[in-house]
Design a protein around this motif. Structure first.
Motif, PDB file in Angstrom:
ATOM      1  N   VAL A 114       0.510  -1.714   0.212  1.00  0.00           N
ATOM      2  CA  VAL A 114       0.244   0.386  -0.054  1.00  0.00           C
ATOM      3  C   VAL A 114       0.820   0.881   0.006  1.00  0.00           C
ATOM      4  O   VAL A 114       1.488   1.092   0.659  1.00  0.00           O
ATOM      5  CB  VAL A 114      -0.567   0.599   0.695  1.00  0.00           C
ATOM      6  CG1 VAL A 114      -2.030   1.406   1.257  1.00  0.00           C
ATOM      7  CG2 VAL A 114      -1.699  -1.206   1.059  1.00  0.00           C
ATOM      8  N   ALA A 115       0.518   2.215  -0.795  1.00  0.00           N
ATOM      9  CA  ALA A 115       1.709   3.676  -1.046  1.00  0.00           C
ATOM     10  C   ALA A 115       0.443   4.798  -1.173  1.00  0.00           C
ATOM     11  O   ALA A 115      -0.859   3.815  -1.512  1.00  0.00           O
ATOM     12  CB  ALA A 115       2.473   3.605  -2.133  1.00  0.00           C
ATOM     13  N   SER A 116       0.987   5.972  -1.188  1.00  0.00           N
ATOM     14  CA  SER A 116      -0.153   7.262  -0.497  1.00  0.00           C
ATOM     15  C   SER A 116      -0.396   7.293  -2.291  1.00  0.00           C
ATOM     16  O   SER A 116       0.561   7.405  -3.013  1.00  0.00           O
ATOM     17  CB  SER A 116       0.495   8.157  -0.013  1.00  0.00           C
ATOM     18  OG  SER A 116       1.334   8.010  -0.426  1.00  0.00           O
ATOM     19  N   ALA A 117      -1.941   7.631  -2.599  1.00  0.00           N
ATOM     20  CA  ALA A 117      -1.956   8.045  -4.241  1.00  0.00           C
ATOM     21  C   ALA A 117      -1.497   9.384  -4.323  1.00  0.00           C
ATOM     22  O   ALA A 117      -1.038  10.049  -5.628  1.00  0.00           O
ATOM     23  CB  ALA A 117      -2.946   7.192  -4.649  1.00  0.00           C
ATOM     24  N   VAL A 118      -1.656  10.174  -3.779  1.00  0.00           N
ATOM     25  CA  VAL A 118      -2.217  11.611  -3.201  1.00  0.00           C
ATOM     26  C   VAL A 118      -1.306  11.916  -1.920  1.00  0.00           C
ATOM     27  O   VAL A 118      -1.120  11.383  -1.556  1.00  0.00           O
ATOM     28  CB  VAL A 118      -3.910  11.995  -3.093  1.00  0.00           C
ATOM     29  CG1 VAL A 118      -3.997  11.228  -4.433  1.00  0.00           C
ATOM     30  CG2 VAL A 118      -4.549  11.271  -2.282  1.00  0.00           C
ATOM     31  N   PRO A 119      -0.936  13.074  -1.754  1.00  0.00           N
ATOM     32  CA  PRO A 119      -0.327  13.559  -0.893  1.00  0.00           C
ATOM     33  C   PRO A 119      -1.214  13.859  -0.213  1.00  0.00           C
ATOM     34  O   PRO A 119      -2.458  13.870  -0.195  1.00  0.00           O
ATOM     35  CB  PRO A 119      -0.230  15.728  -1.496  1.00  0.00           C
ATOM     36  CG  PRO A 119      -0.160  15.290  -2.896  1.00  0.00           C
ATOM     37  CD  PRO A 119      -1.320  14.507  -2.779  1.00  0.00           C
ATOM     38  N   LEU A 120      -0.713  13.671   0.984  1.00  0.00           N
ATOM     39  CA  LEU A 120      -1.810  12.807   2.558  1.00  0.00           C
ATOM     40  C   LEU A 120      -0.822  13.924   3.659  1.00  0.00           C
ATOM     41  O   LEU A 120       0.221  14.202   4.615  1.00  0.00           O
ATOM     42  CB  LEU A 120      -1.684  11.265   3.020  1.00  0.00           C
ATOM     43  CG  LEU A 120      -2.086  10.402   2.145  1.00  0.00           C
ATOM     44  CD1 LEU A 120      -1.652   9.208   2.816  1.00  0.00           C
ATOM     45  CD2 LEU A 120      -3.095  10.634   1.549  1.00  0.00           C
ATOM     46  N   GLU A 127      -8.831   7.716   3.508  1.00  0.00           N
ATOM     47  CA  GLU A 127      -9.272   7.021   2.963  1.00  0.00           C
ATOM     48  C   GLU A 127      -8.492   6.209   1.709  1.00  0.00           C
ATOM     49  O   GLU A 127      -8.107   6.129   1.147  1.00  0.00           O
ATOM     50  CB  GLU A 127     -10.887   7.830   1.650  1.00  0.00           C
ATOM     51  CG  GLU A 127     -11.273   8.850   2.790  1.00  0.00           C
ATOM     52  CD  GLU A 127     -11.968  10.254   2.902  1.00  0.00           C
ATOM     53  OE1 GLU A 127     -12.151  10.197   1.025  1.00  0.00           O
ATOM     54  OE2 GLU A 127     -12.833  10.698   3.120  1.00  0.00           O
ATOM     55  N   ALA A 128      -9.618   5.370   1.726  1.00  0.00           N
ATOM     56  CA  ALA A 128      -9.773   4.103   0.454  1.00  0.00           C
ATOM     57  C   ALA A 128      -9.234   5.048  -1.157  1.00  0.00           C
ATOM     58  O   ALA A 128      -8.063   4.484  -1.927  1.00  0.00           O
ATOM     59  CB  ALA A 128     -10.696   2.851   0.093  1.00  0.00           C
ATOM     60  N   SER A 129      -9.945   6.108  -1.348  1.00  0.00           N
ATOM     61  CA  SER A 129      -9.642   6.756  -2.666  1.00  0.00           C
ATOM     62  C   SER A 129      -7.727   7.459  -2.827  1.00  0.00           C
ATOM     63  O   SER A 129      -7.237   7.829  -3.600  1.00  0.00           O
ATOM     64  CB  SER A 129     -10.534   7.649  -3.092  1.00  0.00           C
ATOM     65  OG  SER A 129     -10.970   8.938  -2.073  1.00  0.00           O
ATOM     66  N   GLN A 130      -7.096   7.312  -1.596  1.00  0.00           N
ATOM     67  CA  GLN A 130      -6.216   8.324  -1.307  1.00  0.00           C
ATOM     68  C   GLN A 130      -5.001   7.012  -1.651  1.00  0.00           C
ATOM     69  O   GLN A 130      -3.998   7.694  -1.265  1.00  0.00           O
ATOM     70  CB  GLN A 130      -6.120   9.086  -0.184  1.00  0.00           C
ATOM     71  CG  GLN A 130      -6.993  10.490  -0.382  1.00  0.00           C
ATOM     72  CD  GLN A 130      -7.681  10.512   1.264  1.00  0.00           C
ATOM     73  OE1 GLN A 130      -6.995  10.273   2.412  1.00  0.00           O
ATOM     74  NE2 GLN A 130      -7.522  11.983   1.240  1.00  0.00           N
ATOM     75  N   LEU A 131      -5.219   5.990  -1.737  1.00  0.00           N
ATOM     76  CA  LEU A 131      -4.624   4.767  -2.092  1.00  0.00           C
ATOM     77  C   LEU A 131      -4.271   4.047  -2.684  1.00  0.00           C
ATOM     78  O   LEU A 131      -5.012   4.265  -3.841  1.00  0.00           O
ATOM     79  CB  LEU A 131      -4.619   3.971  -0.647  1.00  0.00           C
ATOM     80  CG  LEU A 131      -4.380   4.488   0.639  1.00  0.00           C
ATOM     81  CD1 LEU A 131      -4.811   3.311   2.145  1.00  0.00           C
ATOM     82  CD2 LEU A 131      -3.654   4.914   1.533  1.00  0.00           C
ATOM     83  N   ALA A 132      -3.056   2.956  -3.190  1.00  0.00           N
ATOM     84  CA  ALA A 132      -2.126   2.746  -4.885  1.00  0.00           C
ATOM     85  C   ALA A 132      -1.683   1.162  -4.049  1.00  0.00           C
ATOM     86  O   ALA A 132      -1.101   1.153  -2.877  1.00  0.00           O
ATOM     87  CB  ALA A 132      -2.178   2.935  -5.158  1.00  0.00           C
ATOM     88  N   ILE A 133      -1.773   0.362  -4.678  1.00  0.00           N
ATOM     89  CA  ILE A 133      -1.478  -0.674  -4.608  1.00  0.00           C
ATOM     90  C   ILE A 133      -0.311  -0.865  -5.392  1.00  0.00           C
ATOM     91  O   ILE A 133      -0.351  -0.864  -7.100  1.00  0.00           O
ATOM     92  CB  ILE A 133      -2.145  -1.992  -4.754  1.00  0.00           C
ATOM     93  CG1 ILE A 133      -3.734  -2.480  -3.175  1.00  0.00           C
ATOM     94  CG2 ILE A 133      -1.492  -3.629  -4.375  1.00  0.00           C
ATOM     95  CD1 ILE A 133      -2.857  -2.366  -2.137  1.00  0.00           C
ATOM     96  N   LEU A 134       1.152  -1.090  -5.418  1.00  0.00           N
ATOM     97  CA  LEU A 134       1.679  -0.583  -5.997  1.00  0.00           C
ATOM     98  C   LEU A 134       2.938  -2.585  -5.822  1.00  0.00           C
ATOM     99  O   LEU A 134       2.756  -2.934  -4.761  1.00  0.00           O
ATOM    100  CB  LEU A 134       2.969   0.154  -5.638  1.00  0.00           C
ATOM    101  CG  LEU A 134       2.559   1.424  -5.260  1.00  0.00           C
ATOM    102  CD1 LEU A 134       4.279   2.601  -5.721  1.00  0.00           C
ATOM    103  CD2 LEU A 134       2.131   1.553  -7.510  1.00  0.00           C
ATOM    104  N   ALA A 146       2.601  -2.229   4.999  1.00  0.00           N
ATOM    105  CA  ALA A 146       0.967  -2.426   5.084  1.00  0.00           C
ATOM    106  C   ALA A 146       0.951  -2.978   3.670  1.00  0.00           C
ATOM    107  O   ALA A 146       1.339  -2.791   2.454  1.00  0.00           O
ATOM    108  CB  ALA A 146       0.543  -1.146   5.351  1.00  0.00           C
ATOM    109  N   THR A 147       0.503  -4.193   2.973  1.00  0.00           N
ATOM    110  CA  THR A 147      -0.275  -5.172   2.405  1.00  0.00           C
ATOM    111  C   THR A 147      -1.485  -4.495   1.798  1.00  0.00           C
ATOM    112  O   THR A 147      -1.685  -5.410   1.087  1.00  0.00           O
ATOM    113  CB  THR A 147       0.931  -6.194   2.392  1.00  0.00           C
ATOM    114  OG1 THR A 147       0.226  -7.217   3.418  1.00  0.00           O
ATOM    115  CG2 THR A 147       1.903  -6.342   2.622  1.00  0.00           C
TER     116      THR A 147
END
Length: 235
Positions: A114-120, A127-134, A146-147
């Motif tokens: 799990v990584a941040s998809a936007v600045p936090l 929120e889930a929309s602010q995250l991405a799976i790389l 986190a996985t």
């Protein structure tokens, strides 16, 4: 026959006998490829429960080593070592000739994280929309990544993070269950009694944290925040 010719004849006979005897048998040597295979199999067993795709690469063995053959070499990890990233595996033989060697190996674990998809922002509820799976090699990332998004959603960061930052569990705060200014239910129970009253939270708290609240009568009380807007107080 004189003594000197007799001695010469005896020496010639011994030399001929020595040449006719087979040379002494040399002990069988250990196959280096078999040792590397033992290390690879050992690491595959050690990593069987890891997520994603595990790749094991075993380093070369010094060809100058002349080890006697071993029927059952035993692989082991040094104290404190683990089958993760660059590691060292020991191989020992107890019979017929005892020996121990150490072989370098690399364990790669390619999986989603799990990584941040936007600045936090610091303290922001995630929120889930602010995250991405790389996808990447987990052994090259910091410990405690986190996985699963469920490990992160609803929690907050202890520092501002740019996009693409792996989410470390030790840098996340728990979900806020009591927010400053929120009306909460103050509860207390003991032997033979139970008390419940309304109060207002004076700060934010995650589950299990101590939070201060103010009762309707103006009294300030400390309690333990619980899910559902509850604050438990011990009297």
């Amino acid at each position: 026959m004189t003594l000197r010719p007799l001695l010469a004849l005896l020496c010639l006979s011994q030399a001929a006998l020595a040449q006719s005897l087979p040379p002494p048998a040399q002990p069988a040597r250990q196959d280096a490829a078999a040792l590397r295979q033992s290390v690879e199999q050992f690491l595959q067993v050690q990593t069987a429960g890891l997520p994603g795709q595990v790749t094991v690469k075993v380093g070369a063995i010094d060809p100058r080593l002349q080890l006697n053959a071993c029927a059952a070499p035993e692989a082991f990890l040094m104290p404190g070592a683990r089958a993760w990233g660059r590691t060292t595996v020991g191989l020992r033989c107890t019979a017929p000739t005892p020996w121990t060697i150490y072989i370098q190996a690399t364990v790669s674990v390619r999986a989603g994280y799990v990584a941040s998809a936007v600045p936090l922002a610091q303290g922001q509820a995630i929120e889930a929309s602010q995250l991405a799976i790389l996808q990447g090699d987990l052994t090259t990332l910091p410990a405690g990544i986190a996985t699963d998004m469920a490990q992160v959603v609803g929690r907050s960061t202890t520092a501002s993070l740019p996009p693409g930052t792996p989410m470390r569990l030790d840098t996340l705060r728990g979900k806020t269950v009591v927010a400053q200014g929120q009306l909460v239910r103050l509860v207390s129970a003991g032997a033979g009694f139970s008390v419940s009253a309304e109060a207002r939270a004076l700060g934010n708290a995650t589950e299990g944290q101590v939070v201060q609240v103010r009762t309707a009568g103006g009294q300030q009380v400390n309690g333990v925040a619980k899910a559902g807007g509850l604050v438990e107080v011990a009297f």
